[in-house]
Scaffold this motif. Sequence first.
Motif, PDB file in Angstrom:
ATOM      1  N   ASP A  40       0.818  -1.343   0.229  1.00  0.00           N
ATOM      2  CA  ASP A  40      -0.026   0.033   0.056  1.00  0.00           C
ATOM      3  C   ASP A  40       0.845   1.184   0.007  1.00  0.00           C
ATOM      4  N   MET A  41       1.976   1.158   0.740  1.00  0.00           N
ATOM      5  CA  MET A  41       2.804   2.496   0.810  1.00  0.00           C
ATOM      6  C   MET A  41       3.511   2.731  -0.509  1.00  0.00           C
ATOM      7  N   LEU A  42       3.934   1.247  -0.952  1.00  0.00           N
ATOM      8  CA  LEU A  42       4.308   1.718  -2.388  1.00  0.00           C
ATOM      9  C   LEU A  42       3.600   2.111  -3.493  1.00  0.00           C
ATOM     10  N   SER A  43       2.351   1.819  -3.743  1.00  0.00           N
ATOM     11  CA  SER A  43       1.561   2.141  -4.348  1.00  0.00           C
ATOM     12  C   SER A  43       0.996   3.760  -4.215  1.00  0.00           C
ATOM     13  N   MET A  44       1.037   3.977  -3.125  1.00  0.00           N
ATOM     14  CA  MET A  44       0.985   5.801  -2.826  1.00  0.00           C
ATOM     15  C   MET A  44       1.881   6.332  -3.240  1.00  0.00           C
ATOM     16  N   ALA A  45       3.247   5.710  -2.855  1.00  0.00           N
ATOM     17  CA  ALA A  45       4.555   6.388  -3.192  1.00  0.00           C
ATOM     18  C   ALA A  45       4.427   6.633  -4.820  1.00  0.00           C
ATOM     19  N   LEU A  46       4.187   5.696  -5.675  1.00  0.00           N
ATOM     20  CA  LEU A  46       4.319   5.743  -6.912  1.00  0.00           C
ATOM     21  C   LEU A  46       3.142   6.429  -7.535  1.00  0.00           C
ATOM     22  N   HIS A  47       2.183   6.781  -6.705  1.00  0.00           N
ATOM     23  CA  HIS A  47       1.290   7.618  -7.351  1.00  0.00           C
ATOM     24  C   HIS A  47       1.614   9.076  -6.949  1.00  0.00           C
ATOM     25  N   LEU A  48       2.321   9.127  -6.014  1.00  0.00           N
ATOM     26  CA  LEU A  48       2.989  10.674  -5.714  1.00  0.00           C
ATOM     27  C   LEU A  48       4.156  11.004  -6.350  1.00  0.00           C
ATOM     28  N   ARG A  49       4.960  10.140  -7.002  1.00  0.00           N
ATOM     29  CA  ARG A  49       6.157  10.268  -7.308  1.00  0.00           C
ATOM     30  C   ARG A  49       6.271  11.307  -8.101  1.00  0.00           C
ATOM     31  N   GLU A  84      14.000   0.202  -5.503  1.00  0.00           N
ATOM     32  CA  GLU A  84      13.960  -1.355  -5.598  1.00  0.00           C
ATOM     33  C   GLU A  84      12.928  -1.698  -6.678  1.00  0.00           C
ATOM     34  N   HIS A  85      11.835  -0.955  -6.668  1.00  0.00           N
ATOM     35  CA  HIS A  85      10.541  -1.123  -7.473  1.00  0.00           C
ATOM     36  C   HIS A  85      11.017  -1.098  -8.941  1.00  0.00           C
ATOM     37  N   ASP A  86      11.601   0.226  -9.213  1.00  0.00           N
ATOM     38  CA  ASP A  86      12.384   0.376 -10.555  1.00  0.00           C
ATOM     39  C   ASP A  86      13.334  -0.877 -11.022  1.00  0.00           C
ATOM     40  N   ALA A  93      11.260  -6.529 -17.073  1.00  0.00           N
ATOM     41  CA  ALA A  93      11.193  -6.111 -18.468  1.00  0.00           C
ATOM     42  C   ALA A  93      12.258  -6.739 -19.557  1.00  0.00           C
ATOM     43  N   ARG A  94      13.320  -7.028 -19.099  1.00  0.00           N
ATOM     44  CA  ARG A  94      14.455  -7.617 -19.666  1.00  0.00           C
ATOM     45  C   ARG A  94      14.193  -9.062 -19.985  1.00  0.00           C
ATOM     46  N   ALA A  95      13.380  -9.742 -18.814  1.00  0.00           N
ATOM     47  CA  ALA A  95      13.088 -11.279 -19.140  1.00  0.00           C
ATOM     48  C   ALA A  95      12.014 -11.564 -20.110  1.00  0.00           C
TER      49      ALA A  95
END
Length: 95
Positions: A40-49, A84-86, A93-95
């Motif tokens: 949840d924290m990751l999704s919020m951070a990605l949204h606000l990035r 880490e998410h990136d 994406a490479r795989a």
Amino acid sequence: MLAAMSGMEREYIRDRTLEGHESARKRGKTIGGAGVTDDDMLSMALHLRDQESLHDIAKRLVITTGTKRSRHPSPATVMRMLREHDEQAATAARA
């Protein structure tokens, strides 16, 4: 003379510590404390990035588990979580 010996000892301890950390990483062990981030924290951070700075994002996020519950993560934690998410996305994406 004692200062030189002290500096050599400090350098030796530093080298041994770094070797120990590398050995632990190779065995799959993590160095550091318990993780405080979640999906949840990751999704919020990605949204606000793209809209806010790391400091502002950290102020809006709240840790939900552990001894740091109800506190805000540091901007460094937010940056590490996004990096880490990136890296995982790039590997997928490479795989």
